[in-house]
Motif scaffolding. Structure first.
Motif, short mmCIF file in Angstrom:
data_model
loop_
_atom_site.label_atom_id
_atom_site.label_comp_id
_atom_site.label_asym_id
_atom_site.label_seq_id
_atom_site.Cartn_x
_atom_site.Cartn_y
_atom_site.Cartn_z
N SER A 1 -48.93 24.72 -8.53
CA SER A 1 -50.49 24.65 -8.24
C SER A 1 -50.81 23.99 -9.50
O SER A 1 -52.20 23.39 -9.43
CB SER A 1 -51.12 25.96 -8.24
OG SER A 1 -51.06 26.59 -9.52
N GLY A 2 -50.44 23.38 -10.48
CA GLY A 2 -51.21 22.84 -11.83
C GLY A 2 -51.19 21.42 -11.46
O GLY A 2 -50.32 20.74 -10.63
N ILE A 3 -52.49 20.79 -11.84
CA ILE A 3 -52.72 19.23 -11.55
C ILE A 3 -51.52 18.45 -12.16
O ILE A 3 -51.33 17.45 -11.74
CB ILE A 3 -53.92 19.31 -12.29
CG1 ILE A 3 -55.22 19.82 -11.40
CG2 ILE A 3 -54.40 17.85 -12.27
CD1 ILE A 3 -56.65 19.59 -11.77
N GLY A 4 -51.35 18.80 -13.31
CA GLY A 4 -50.22 17.92 -14.22
C GLY A 4 -48.82 18.07 -13.20
O GLY A 4 -48.35 17.01 -12.83
N ASP A 5 -48.30 19.18 -12.76
CA ASP A 5 -47.25 19.14 -12.07
C ASP A 5 -47.39 18.38 -10.74
O ASP A 5 -46.56 18.04 -10.12
CB ASP A 5 -46.68 20.69 -12.01
CG ASP A 5 -46.23 21.32 -13.20
OD1 ASP A 5 -45.85 20.76 -13.97
OD2 ASP A 5 -46.39 22.50 -13.32
N LEU B 1 -49.70 24.10 -2.15
CA LEU B 1 -49.54 24.86 -3.50
C LEU B 1 -49.19 26.15 -3.56
O LEU B 1 -49.69 27.15 -2.88
CB LEU B 1 -50.94 24.59 -4.26
CG LEU B 1 -51.50 23.22 -4.30
CD1 LEU B 1 -52.91 22.91 -4.93
CD2 LEU B 1 -50.57 22.21 -4.86
N SER B 2 -48.22 26.47 -4.58
CA SER B 2 -47.61 27.75 -4.50
C SER B 2 -48.70 28.44 -5.48
O SER B 2 -48.93 27.94 -6.82
CB SER B 2 -46.36 27.83 -5.11
OG SER B 2 -45.75 29.30 -5.72
N GLY B 3 -49.04 29.77 -5.43
CA GLY B 3 -50.12 30.20 -6.15
C GLY B 3 -51.01 31.54 -5.13
O GLY B 3 -50.66 31.66 -4.04
N ASP B 4 -51.85 31.94 -5.91
CA ASP B 4 -52.76 33.12 -5.15
C ASP B 4 -54.00 32.54 -4.56
O ASP B 4 -54.72 32.26 -5.40
CB ASP B 4 -53.10 34.24 -6.27
CG ASP B 4 -53.59 35.34 -5.71
OD1 ASP B 4 -54.32 35.34 -4.58
OD2 ASP B 4 -53.98 36.30 -6.50
N PRO B 5 -54.31 32.23 -3.33
CA PRO B 5 -55.22 31.70 -2.62
C PRO B 5 -56.83 32.49 -3.29
O PRO B 5 -57.64 31.82 -3.13
CB PRO B 5 -55.21 31.91 -1.27
CG PRO B 5 -53.94 32.43 -1.09
CD PRO B 5 -53.27 32.85 -2.39
N THR C 1 -53.43 22.99 0.69
CA THR C 1 -53.87 24.45 0.92
C THR C 1 -53.00 25.32 -0.06
O THR C 1 -51.89 24.67 -0.77
CB THR C 1 -53.52 25.08 2.28
OG1 THR C 1 -54.22 26.45 2.34
CG2 THR C 1 -52.02 25.07 2.56
N VAL C 2 -53.47 26.40 -0.47
CA VAL C 2 -52.62 27.32 -1.27
C VAL C 2 -52.55 28.57 -0.65
O VAL C 2 -52.93 29.22 -0.08
CB VAL C 2 -53.92 27.78 -2.56
CG1 VAL C 2 -52.85 28.82 -3.55
CG2 VAL C 2 -54.36 26.69 -3.43
N LEU C 3 -51.06 28.76 -0.92
CA LEU C 3 -50.47 30.17 -0.35
C LEU C 3 -49.72 30.75 -1.41
O LEU C 3 -49.08 30.17 -2.24
CB LEU C 3 -49.61 29.53 1.03
CG LEU C 3 -50.19 28.92 2.20
CD1 LEU C 3 -49.16 28.37 3.29
CD2 LEU C 3 -51.20 29.93 2.69
N ASP C 4 -49.41 32.01 -1.15
CA ASP C 4 -48.56 32.76 -1.90
C ASP C 4 -46.93 32.57 -1.57
O ASP C 4 -46.39 33.21 -1.00
CB ASP C 4 -49.01 34.27 -1.73
CG ASP C 4 -48.36 35.03 -2.89
OD1 ASP C 4 -47.82 34.43 -3.75
OD2 ASP C 4 -48.52 36.34 -2.87
N VAL C 5 -46.53 31.35 -2.30
CA VAL C 5 -45.18 30.98 -1.83
C VAL C 5 -44.54 31.21 -3.36
O VAL C 5 -44.81 30.35 -4.21
CB VAL C 5 -45.10 29.51 -1.41
CG1 VAL C 5 -43.75 28.95 -1.03
CG2 VAL C 5 -46.06 29.38 -0.12
N LYS C 6 -43.12 31.71 -3.39
CA LYS C 6 -42.53 31.72 -4.65
C LYS C 6 -41.69 30.44 -4.62
O LYS C 6 -40.76 30.17 -3.63
CB LYS C 6 -41.48 32.96 -4.53
CG LYS C 6 -40.81 33.14 -5.74
CD LYS C 6 -40.23 34.40 -5.70
CE LYS C 6 -40.59 35.20 -6.88
NZ LYS C 6 -39.91 36.63 -6.79
N LEU C 7 -41.75 29.57 -5.72
CA LEU C 7 -40.86 28.30 -5.87
C LEU C 7 -39.71 28.58 -6.50
O LEU C 7 -38.73 27.67 -6.09
CB LEU C 7 -41.70 27.33 -6.50
CG LEU C 7 -42.89 26.75 -6.01
CD1 LEU C 7 -43.56 25.88 -6.77
CD2 LEU C 7 -42.57 26.21 -4.57
#
Length: 88
Positions: A24-28, A49-53, A75-81
């Motif tokens: 979810s980071g802008i740089g990554d 994006l992997s993260g907590d929505p 979109t942001v979803l709780d996905v483990k990368l």
């Protein structure tokens, strides 16, 4: 540990939109977008994006991504990368 980074999903008749799962980071995300744009061949893409929505810090990259002309949806979803345990 072999989870796919890219998946192709069918969004309708004769339409395939590549979906990329990114941190979810802008740089990554920006680093990955430079690579993705080259391999997407000017087709629209979807980004998850992997993260907590529920957390603003994980959602802040979405408006940035939606400014990119080749990003169809973000979109942001709780996905483990990464599922790796460092053992020494």
């Amino acid at each position: 540990m072999s989870s796919p980074i890219v998946s192709f999903t069918n969004r309708g008749a004769n339409t395939t939109t590549p979906t990329f799962v990114l941190p979810s980071g802008i740089g990554d995300t920006m680093w990955a977008l430079l690579k993705i744009k080259a391999i997407a061949s000017h087709r629209p893409i979807d980004i998850v994006l992997s993260g907590d929505p529920r957390r603003e810090v994980d959602r802040r990259t979405v408006p940035f991504l939606k400014r990119m002309p080749f990003v169809r949806e973000a979109t942001v979803l709780d996905v483990k990368l990464w599922n790796h345990t460092l053992r020494i």
